[in-house]
Scaffold this motif. Structure first.
Motif, PDB file in Angstrom:
ATOM      1  N   VAL A 226     -49.444  -7.051  26.223  1.00 34.16           N
ATOM      2  CA  VAL A 226     -49.578  -8.512  26.240  1.00 34.16           C
ATOM      3  C   VAL A 226     -50.517  -8.958  27.354  1.00 34.16           C
ATOM      4  N   ARG A 227     -50.327  -8.451  28.563  1.00 30.18           N
ATOM      5  CA  ARG A 227     -51.165  -8.854  29.702  1.00 30.18           C
ATOM      6  C   ARG A 227     -52.628  -8.491  29.516  1.00 30.18           C
ATOM      7  N   ALA A 228     -52.876  -7.337  28.918  1.00 29.50           N
ATOM      8  CA  ALA A 228     -54.265  -6.907  28.712  1.00 29.50           C
ATOM      9  C   ALA A 228     -54.908  -7.623  27.529  1.00 29.50           C
ATOM     10  N   GLY A 229     -54.095  -8.281  26.700  1.00 29.64           N
ATOM     11  CA  GLY A 229     -54.642  -9.072  25.601  1.00 29.64           C
ATOM     12  C   GLY A 229     -54.676  -8.375  24.260  1.00 29.64           C
ATOM     13  N   PHE A 230     -53.924  -7.292  24.102  1.00 28.95           N
ATOM     14  CA  PHE A 230     -53.856  -6.634  22.801  1.00 28.95           C
ATOM     15  C   PHE A 230     -52.906  -7.420  21.897  1.00 28.95           C
ATOM     16  N   HIS A 231     -53.142  -7.337  20.592  1.00 30.88           N
ATOM     17  CA  HIS A 231     -52.323  -8.081  19.630  1.00 30.88           C
ATOM     18  C   HIS A 231     -50.908  -7.532  19.555  1.00 30.88           C
ATOM     19  N   ASP A 232     -50.775  -6.207  19.673  1.00 35.54           N
ATOM     20  CA  ASP A 232     -49.466  -5.569  19.610  1.00 35.54           C
ATOM     21  C   ASP A 232     -49.588  -4.155  20.176  1.00 35.54           C
ATOM     22  N   LEU A 233     -48.487  -3.437  20.183  1.00 34.08           N
ATOM     23  CA  LEU A 233     -48.487  -2.084  20.750  1.00 34.08           C
ATOM     24  C   LEU A 233     -49.397  -1.132  19.972  1.00 34.08           C
ATOM     25  N   ALA A 234     -49.436  -1.284  18.650  1.00 31.43           N
ATOM     26  CA  ALA A 234     -50.289  -0.410  17.839  1.00 31.43           C
ATOM     27  C   ALA A 234     -51.761  -0.619  18.193  1.00 31.43           C
ATOM     28  N   HIS A 235     -52.147  -1.867  18.445  1.00 35.95           N
ATOM     29  CA  HIS A 235     -53.523  -2.180  18.839  1.00 35.95           C
ATOM     30  C   HIS A 235     -53.848  -1.504  20.175  1.00 35.95           C
ATOM     31  N   ALA A 236     -52.926  -1.584  21.136  1.00 35.83           N
ATOM     32  CA  ALA A 236     -53.140  -0.950  22.432  1.00 35.83           C
ATOM     33  C   ALA A 236     -53.243   0.573  22.269  1.00 35.83           C
ATOM     34  N   ASP A 237     -52.378   1.149  21.449  1.00 35.92           N
ATOM     35  CA  ASP A 237     -52.389   2.588  21.222  1.00 35.92           C
ATOM     36  C   ASP A 237     -53.718   3.051  20.626  1.00 35.92           C
ATOM     37  N   ARG A 238     -54.212   2.314  19.620  1.00 31.22           N
ATOM     38  CA  ARG A 238     -55.504   2.667  19.000  1.00 31.22           C
ATOM     39  C   ARG A 238     -56.639   2.572  20.020  1.00 31.22           C
ATOM     40  N   ALA A 239     -56.601   1.538  20.849  1.00 32.46           N
ATOM     41  CA  ALA A 239     -57.663   1.356  21.848  1.00 32.46           C
ATOM     42  C   ALA A 239     -57.639   2.484  22.884  1.00 32.46           C
ATOM     43  N   PHE A 240     -56.450   2.888  23.338  1.00 29.83           N
ATOM     44  CA  PHE A 240     -56.354   4.006  24.280  1.00 29.83           C
ATOM     45  C   PHE A 240     -56.923   5.271  23.652  1.00 29.83           C
ATOM     46  N   ASN A 241     -56.568   5.521  22.401  1.00 30.13           N
ATOM     47  CA  ASN A 241     -57.085   6.710  21.720  1.00 30.13           C
ATOM     48  C   ASN A 241     -58.595   6.651  21.579  1.00 30.13           C
ATOM     49  N   GLU A 242     -59.117   5.465  21.338  1.00 24.25           N
ATOM     50  CA  GLU A 242     -60.566   5.286  21.195  1.00 24.25           C
ATOM     51  C   GLU A 242     -61.285   5.548  22.518  1.00 24.25           C
ATOM     52  N   VAL A 243     -60.739   5.040  23.618  1.00 24.75           N
ATOM     53  CA  VAL A 243     -61.402   5.144  24.919  1.00 24.75           C
ATOM     54  C   VAL A 243     -61.163   6.502  25.577  1.00 24.75           C
ATOM     55  N   PHE A 244     -59.908   6.957  25.598  1.00 23.13           N
ATOM     56  CA  PHE A 244     -59.566   8.175  26.331  1.00 23.13           C
ATOM     57  C   PHE A 244     -59.357   9.398  25.443  1.00 23.13           C
ATOM     58  N   GLY A 245     -59.246   9.187  24.131  1.00 23.58           N
ATOM     59  CA  GLY A 245     -58.999  10.306  23.233  1.00 23.58           C
ATOM     60  C   GLY A 245     -57.570  10.805  23.288  1.00 23.58           C
ATOM     61  N   MET A 246     -56.665   9.955  23.772  1.00 26.27           N
ATOM     62  CA  MET A 246     -55.247  10.325  23.860  1.00 26.27           C
ATOM     63  C   MET A 246     -54.403   9.059  23.872  1.00 26.27           C
ATOM     64  N   ASN A 247     -53.119   9.218  23.608  1.00 27.23           N
ATOM     65  CA  ASN A 247     -52.241   8.048  23.575  1.00 27.23           C
ATOM     66  C   ASN A 247     -51.995   7.534  24.994  1.00 27.23           C
ATOM     67  N   PRO A 248     -51.508   6.289  25.132  1.00 24.92           N
ATOM     68  CA  PRO A 248     -51.352   5.700  26.458  1.00 24.92           C
ATOM     69  C   PRO A 248     -50.454   6.495  27.401  1.00 24.92           C
ATOM     70  N   SER A 249     -49.336   7.013  26.908  1.00 23.48           N
ATOM     71  CA  SER A 249     -48.425   7.714  27.819  1.00 23.48           C
ATOM     72  C   SER A 249     -49.068   8.972  28.392  1.00 23.48           C
ATOM     73  N   THR A 250     -49.904   9.643  27.626  1.00 18.56           N
ATOM     74  CA  THR A 250     -50.604  10.820  28.138  1.00 18.56           C
ATOM     75  C   THR A 250     -51.738  10.406  29.067  1.00 18.56           C
ATOM     76  N   ALA A 251     -52.444   9.341  28.718  1.00 22.69           N
ATOM     77  CA  ALA A 251     -53.607   8.914  29.505  1.00 22.69           C
ATOM     78  C   ALA A 251     -53.247   8.507  30.927  1.00 22.69           C
ATOM     79  N   ILE A 252     -52.022   8.040  31.141  1.00 20.50           N
ATOM     80  CA  ILE A 252     -51.666   7.632  32.504  1.00 20.50           C
ATOM     81  C   ILE A 252     -50.704   8.604  33.173  1.00 20.50           C
ATOM     82  N   ASP A 253     -50.386   9.705  32.515  1.00 15.52           N
ATOM     83  CA  ASP A 253     -49.474  10.693  33.088  1.00 15.52           C
ATOM     84  C   ASP A 253     -50.232  11.546  34.110  1.00 15.52           C
ATOM     85  N   PRO A 254     -49.866  11.470  35.384  1.00 13.98           N
ATOM     86  CA  PRO A 254     -50.610  12.200  36.415  1.00 13.98           C
ATOM     87  C   PRO A 254     -50.535  13.718  36.267  1.00 13.98           C
ATOM     88  N   ARG A 255     -49.627  14.215  35.442  1.00 21.20           N
ATOM     89  CA  ARG A 255     -49.582  15.666  35.198  1.00 21.20           C
ATOM     90  C   ARG A 255     -50.792  16.117  34.387  1.00 21.20           C
TER      91      ARG A 255
END
Length: 143
Positions: free
Chosen positions: A106-135
């Motif tokens: 919501v804060r970043a301006g995505f329409h819903d969680l699926a929209h955010a998930d697709r955008a993360f995959n597009e930018v980072f090539g991975m889902n959001p939980s993996t993209a921000i996991d420091p491991r």
């Protein structure tokens, strides 16, 4: 690998890699039009859901068609691509602060969680939980 470089060193390394791959020296690159720089600042601040070419063009005193052409020529991205990229980075920073994925979207301006998930995959090539996991990933914004 446990070490990271400061953002300025990462930027310099990226510039050297581009020069090596393209054979072009970065100083020969066309200077960025101040209106494109201003458009980037506007897009950096707007939630993705509020981004329209008319809004950005009005703020930088260009017609929408001129802004589209100039922005694409100088950045290599459309306004929408750049706005989505910035929204994903914004979302990653919000998530690292401990917000829930729903609040992040919501804060970043995505329409819903699926929209955010697709955008993360597009930018980072991975889902959001993996993209921000420091491991797995260390996100370093070089700006």
């Amino acid at each position: 690998m446990t070490e990271t470089l400061p953002p300025a060193e990462i930027r310099a390394l990226a510039d050297r890699m581009v020069e090596t791959v393209t054979g072009r020296n970065m100083p020969g690159v066309e200077p960025v039009d101040p209106r494109v720089t201003a458009a980037c600042r506007v897009l950096d601040e707007l939630p993705l859901s509020e981004v329209t070419v008319d809004t950005v063009a009005g703020q930088v005193h260009l017609s929408p068609s001129r802004l589209r052409e100039l922005f694409k020529r100088q950045t290599g991205f459309t306004l929408g691509e750049y706005a989505r990229w910035r929204a994903v980075w914004r979302a990653a920073l919000y998530w690292k602060r401990g917000l829930t994925l729903t609040d992040v979207a919501v804060r970043a301006g995505f329409h819903d969680l699926a929209h955010a998930d697709r955008a993360f995959n597009e930018v980072f090539g991975m889902n959001p939980s993996t993209a921000i996991d420091p491991r797995y990933v260390t996100l370093i914004n070089c700006e």
